[in-house]
Design a protein around this motif. Structure first.
Motif, PDB file in Angstrom:
ATOM      1  N   GLN A  53      -7.191  -7.436  -9.879  1.00 39.42           N
ATOM      2  CA  GLN A  53      -5.737  -7.409  -9.907  1.00 39.42           C
ATOM      3  C   GLN A  53      -5.175  -5.992  -9.844  1.00 39.42           C
ATOM      4  O   GLN A  53      -3.964  -5.816  -9.748  1.00 39.42           O
ATOM      5  N   LEU A  54      -6.038  -4.998  -9.937  1.00 36.41           N
ATOM      6  CA  LEU A  54      -5.598  -3.602  -9.942  1.00 36.41           C
ATOM      7  C   LEU A  54      -5.950  -2.900  -8.638  1.00 36.41           C
ATOM      8  O   LEU A  54      -6.213  -1.700  -8.608  1.00 36.41           O
ATOM      9  N   ILE A  55      -5.981  -3.667  -7.532  1.00 38.42           N
ATOM     10  CA  ILE A  55      -6.124  -3.101  -6.191  1.00 38.42           C
ATOM     11  C   ILE A  55      -4.777  -3.241  -5.497  1.00 38.42           C
ATOM     12  O   ILE A  55      -4.284  -4.346  -5.304  1.00 38.42           O
ATOM     13  N   PHE A  56      -4.165  -2.124  -5.143  1.00 36.00           N
ATOM     14  CA  PHE A  56      -2.795  -2.112  -4.657  1.00 36.00           C
ATOM     15  C   PHE A  56      -2.759  -1.637  -3.212  1.00 36.00           C
ATOM     16  O   PHE A  56      -3.607  -0.857  -2.763  1.00 36.00           O
ATOM     17  N   THR A  57      -1.753  -2.101  -2.494  1.00 31.79           N
ATOM     18  CA  THR A  57      -1.500  -1.661  -1.125  1.00 31.79           C
ATOM     19  C   THR A  57      -0.065  -1.184  -1.016  1.00 31.79           C
ATOM     20  O   THR A  57       0.777  -1.480  -1.876  1.00 31.79           O
TER      21      THR A  57
END
Length: 286
Positions: A148-152
């Protein structure tokens, strides 16, 4: 030795005027001065980044605590689904703060700034795991949290900057991994919230949740005992508090099993609160 018996320092033999002249004769464009100026800029930049991360961690902690307070209303709210939806909105706001942390740490060693962001990450783990338990009655894994802590890049400014660079056509991504220590400390704090959930559930007439929580906390406690003294100091420090939360939940289950039929449901919460105070006094906590 001077007249007062004190030994003179070596630089006292040089007049102040001579030292001032030496400072004035230093070439500011020399290689040595240039190196020290670059070191100064590097340290100032690092300190400024550390302070920004401390402020972000404080914001993450505050928003995560508000999410936990909201989730405690789940047992008494007429429509629990609305509480879960609202908590998801709050957690999304927390993740946007974590995204800023990930952007600050681009090209940096996270462990150099770990002490600045660790309190916020622990509180976030506590909030996410609390919501996950309410939904699934199980413990969320550290891998699921990190997913959930992979951002784009989603907002317009970032998208515009991406499209303006023709040589870079891949979308920008940022990620921040919760360390195993932060995960363990967040789960240890979760046990206190589960103990409060047990007491509030009994007060609302739910006598099944305390027994589920008792088994769940027992499994967590058994897992922490396997770590023992081999883990970080903070983990062994919170093991005592975890044991106290487990004892309070088990005491609630014992009261329900033995005296549940003779105590009215609206009085069970008061009985548990009284017994909890007695346990704290016996253990020297109050």
């Amino acid at each position: 030795t001077g007249s007062g018996g004190f030994r003179k320092r070596k630089h006292d033999n040089f007049p102040h005027g001579q030292r001032r002249e030496e400072k004035e004769n230093v070439n500011p464009s020399s290689a040595l001065m240039t190196s020290f100026k670059s070191f100064q800029m590097e340290l100032d930049t690092r300190h400024d980044k550390y302070e920004r991360l401390v402020k972000l961690s404080r914001d993450i902690t505050i928003e995560s605590k508000r999410t936990i307070f909201l989730l405690h209303r789940f047992t008494s709210a007429p429509n629990g689904e609305e509480i879960l939806n609202e908590s998801e909105v709050k957690l999304d706001a927390v993740r946007r703060k974590i995204k800023q942390v990930a952007q600050e740490l681009i090209g940096e060693d996270m462990y150099q700034f770990h002490r600045a962001i660790s309190p916020g990450l622990q509180e976030y783990v506590e909030a996410v795991s609390f919501q996950y338990f309410i939904k699934t009655r199980s413990l969320i894994s550290v891998e699921e949290i990190n997913k959930q802590l992979i951002f784009t890049a989603e907002d317009r400014e970032e998208t515009t900057n991406m499209t303006s660079n023709s040589h870079d056509k891949q979308p920008h991504t940022w990620s921040l991994k919760v360390t195993p220590v932060d995960y363990l400390l967040g789960v240890a704090d979760l046990t206190g919230e589960l103990m409060r959930l047990c007491i509030s559930s009994v007060g609302n007439g739910d006598i099944d949740t305390p027994f589920e929580l008792s088994q769940f906390l027992r499994q967590i406690y058994d897992g922490f005992t396997f770590i023992g003294n081999t883990g970080p100091y903070e983990v062994s420090k919170k093991l005592y508090t975890l044991k106290q939360s487990l004892a309070k939940v088990e005491n609630a289950c014992y009261t329900l099993k033995v005296r549940g039929s003779e105590i009215p449901k609206h009085m069970l919460a008061d009985v548990f609160s009284t017994k909890t105070e007695l346990i704290d006094q016996e253990e020297g906590l109050s």
